[in-house]
Design an enzyme around this catalytic site. Structure first.
Site, PDB file in Angstrom:
ATOM      1  N   GLU A  34     -10.106   1.967   3.900  1.00  0.00           N
ATOM      2  CA  GLU A  34      -9.807   3.111   3.029  1.00  0.00           C
ATOM      3  C   GLU A  34     -11.074   3.589   2.306  1.00  0.00           C
ATOM      4  OE1 GLU A  34      -7.705   3.145  -1.241  1.00  0.00           O
ATOM      5  OE2 GLU A  34      -6.366   2.534   0.385  1.00  0.00           O
ATOM      6  N   SER A  77       0.824  -1.203   0.000  1.00  0.00           N
ATOM      7  CA  SER A  77       0.000   0.000   0.000  1.00  0.00           C
ATOM      8  C   SER A  77       0.862   1.258   0.000  1.00  0.00           C
ATOM      9  CB  SER A  77      -0.921   0.027   1.228  1.00  0.00           C
ATOM     10  OG  SER A  77      -1.667   1.227   1.262  1.00  0.00           O
ATOM     11  N   HIS A 124      -7.519  -3.458   4.705  1.00  0.00           N
ATOM     12  CA  HIS A 124      -6.929  -2.105   4.639  1.00  0.00           C
ATOM     13  C   HIS A 124      -7.671  -1.274   3.596  1.00  0.00           C
ATOM     14  CE1 HIS A 124      -4.371   0.799   2.525  1.00  0.00           C
ATOM     15  NE2 HIS A 124      -3.715   0.996   3.663  1.00  0.00           N
ATOM     16  N   ASN A 125      -7.872  -1.858   2.418  1.00  0.00           N
ATOM     17  CA  ASN A 125      -8.559  -1.142   1.352  1.00  0.00           C
ATOM     18  C   ASN A 125     -10.021  -0.894   1.682  1.00  0.00           C
ATOM     19  OD1 ASN A 125      -6.090  -1.504   0.133  1.00  0.00           O
ATOM     20  ND2 ASN A 125      -6.934  -2.119  -1.836  1.00  0.00           N
ATOM     21  N   LYS A 164      -4.435  -6.766   3.497  1.00  0.00           N
ATOM     22  CA  LYS A 164      -4.434  -5.670   2.511  1.00  0.00           C
ATOM     23  C   LYS A 164      -5.858  -5.394   2.032  1.00  0.00           C
ATOM     24  CE  LYS A 164      -2.764  -2.685  -0.476  1.00  0.00           C
ATOM     25  NZ  LYS A 164      -3.755  -2.484  -1.526  1.00  0.00           N
TER      26      LYS A 164
END
Length: 463
Positions: free
Chosen positions: A195, A133, A191-192, A188
């Protein structure tokens, strides 16, 4: 030719940036890109444009590319997720040897990573699913890196990955072995998802403030927030976006209001449903993007709606508190999803370490993430932290005020609404779910538990 330390396959924006990052950190790197269609000159142009680097070697022949790398080979795939990954693996395999390592640096679905890892184990090749990222700038200067797979394979690539990663406030690498199988890509993915919701909250704040403020005024308000507890990378770039001009016009006023996505947000929502975790903020952000793409319908329907005159401007400090409230709920839900996956897949994930490697290099780096390192070191749940929970209680009135303002001005606040509803639901002793259980028993004889008898027993009523 001297054997190189590392290989990068795929010279898109991220592949180029990370290759230069590797070279800047005194590792030699072999780069490869296919020469089909409009990609014929990608490698030669990259080498030409960076001819001052003496430790980068370019290839368009995959056999020569693999042969140029020191064994056990470490090859990072920086290509589109999905079927292309499987195709490239098949192309690489004939030239690989025992204990060579393939690293997938794209946004692959974690179940695909687990499948690939297990298949390659039978061929004596290691496979690491590696979340990266930070975008183009992060890849170039130091991203947050989330590798998952065999710990033995990780130890061999760690000297390079940890060197090229961002560094936390103590100068430790924002890169750590996440867990086995697809753990790195799962983290990940979440995480996105976080986000997505963070971006949605900022878009809703923009919508609220736009009812009574100019772009420059909004940027100034957000700049004040960014100097305090809500400081974040996403807030910082939003301020820059609002101030960017083309001539006398603001760029933001010329951008079509249709938000696209690449799938990781919807994946997070689907997995949350599968695991039984209410990641409502991520889902609300995904659906908000879907609604935004219905531009033609929105324009058509809006013509039948009488526009309201904006009420007086919302209190900026109250909105800031509401923003902090919603962000805490978002991060709480995201880490709850990671925790559940850890339990479900026996990954033994370290939530505090995950927060730590997100403190720099990644898109959701923020003051809140920095505080989360200590919170999650002592608790598996944000709400268990007394200071955080007390802050949520005191901020509830501010998110109510924000929602009231949005309703009065017909400003859709998907993420703020969901954050508030989750908070109310999770802090309400008696819910209305007894009605649902009665309905299920009525039409399907699904039974129910009673609140006046041992909860392990189930009952059915002949309605």
């Amino acid at each position: 030719m001297h054997k190189t330390d590392f290989g990068v396959l795929g010279l898109g924006v991220m592949g180029k940036s990370i290759s230069l990052n590797i070279a800047d950190n005194d590792f030699s790197v072999s780069v490869y890109n296919r020469i089909e269609a409009d990609e014929t000159h990608i490698v030669s142009k990259f080498i030409h444009d960076n001819s001052h680097y003496k430790n980068i070697y370019g290839f368009t022949d995959i056999a020569k590319f693999v042969a140029s790398i020191e064994r056990p080979r470490k090859i990072l795939l920086m290509i589109k997720a999905g079927n292309p990954i499987d195709l490239v693996i098949e192309q690489l395999l004939p030239f690989l040897d025992k204990n060579d390592i393939i690293i997938d640096g794209g946004n692959s679905l974690y179940t695909d990573t687990t499948r690939r890892s297990r298949c390659l184990t039978f061929k004596n090749v290691y496979f690491i699913g590696c979340g990266i990222s930070g975008g183009e700038e992060g890849a170039r200067k130091g991203p947050s890196i989330m590798p998952g797979g065999s710990i033995n394979a990780y130890k061999q690539v760690a000297p390079i990955l940890e060197k090229i990663s961002a560094k936390d406030k103590n100068n430790n690498p924002c890169c750590v072995h996440i867990g086995t199988d697809g753990a790195g890509h799962f983290v990940k993915m979440v995480h996105n998802g976080i986000e997505y919701a963070e971006m949605q909250l900022l878009s809703e704040i923009y919508a609220i403030l736009s009812t009574s403020h100019t772009n420059e005024e909004i940027a100034t308000i957000l700049s004040n927030w960014n100097s305090r507890s809500e400081k974040s990378y996403l807030l910082e770039i939003t301020i820059e976006i609002l101030r960017k001009k083309e001539g006398n016009d603001y760029v933001i006023d010329r951008i079509l209001d249709k938000a696209l996505s690449k799938g990781t947000g919807s994946w997070s929502s689907k997995i949350a449903l599968d695991l039984g975790i209410p990641s409502t903020m991520i889902s609300s952000a995904v659906f908000a993007r879907y609604i935004s793409t219905l531009k033609e319908k929105r324009v058509k329907f809006s013509k039948s709606i009488k526009k309201k005159n904006s009420l007086k401007s919302i209190n900026h400090k109250s909105l800031e508190r509401a923003y902090g409230f919603a962000r805490t709920i978002n991060h709480h839900q995201g880490f709850q999803l990671i925790q559940k996956a850890s339990e479900n897949y026996n990954w033994d994930l370290n939530l505090s370490e995950i927060a730590r490697i997100w403190t720099n290099g990644c898109i959701i780096r923020s003051k809140l993430i920095e505080l989360s390192v200590e919170i999650l070191k002592n608790h598996s749940d944000y709400f268990e932290d007394h200071i955080t929970f007390k802050s949520l209680i005191s901020s509830e009135k501010h998110i109510v005020t924000t929602l009231q303002y949005g309703l009065a001005n017909r400003v859709p606040l998907d993420a703020f609404s969901v954050a508030h509803n989750y908070w109310i639901s999770i802090t309400t002793e008696k819910s209305s779910a007894n009605i649902i259980q009665a309905q299920r028993d009525y039409f399907g004889a699904h039974t129910y538990q009673r609140n006046d008898i041992d909860s392990s027993e189930f009952f059915h009523t002949n309605w």
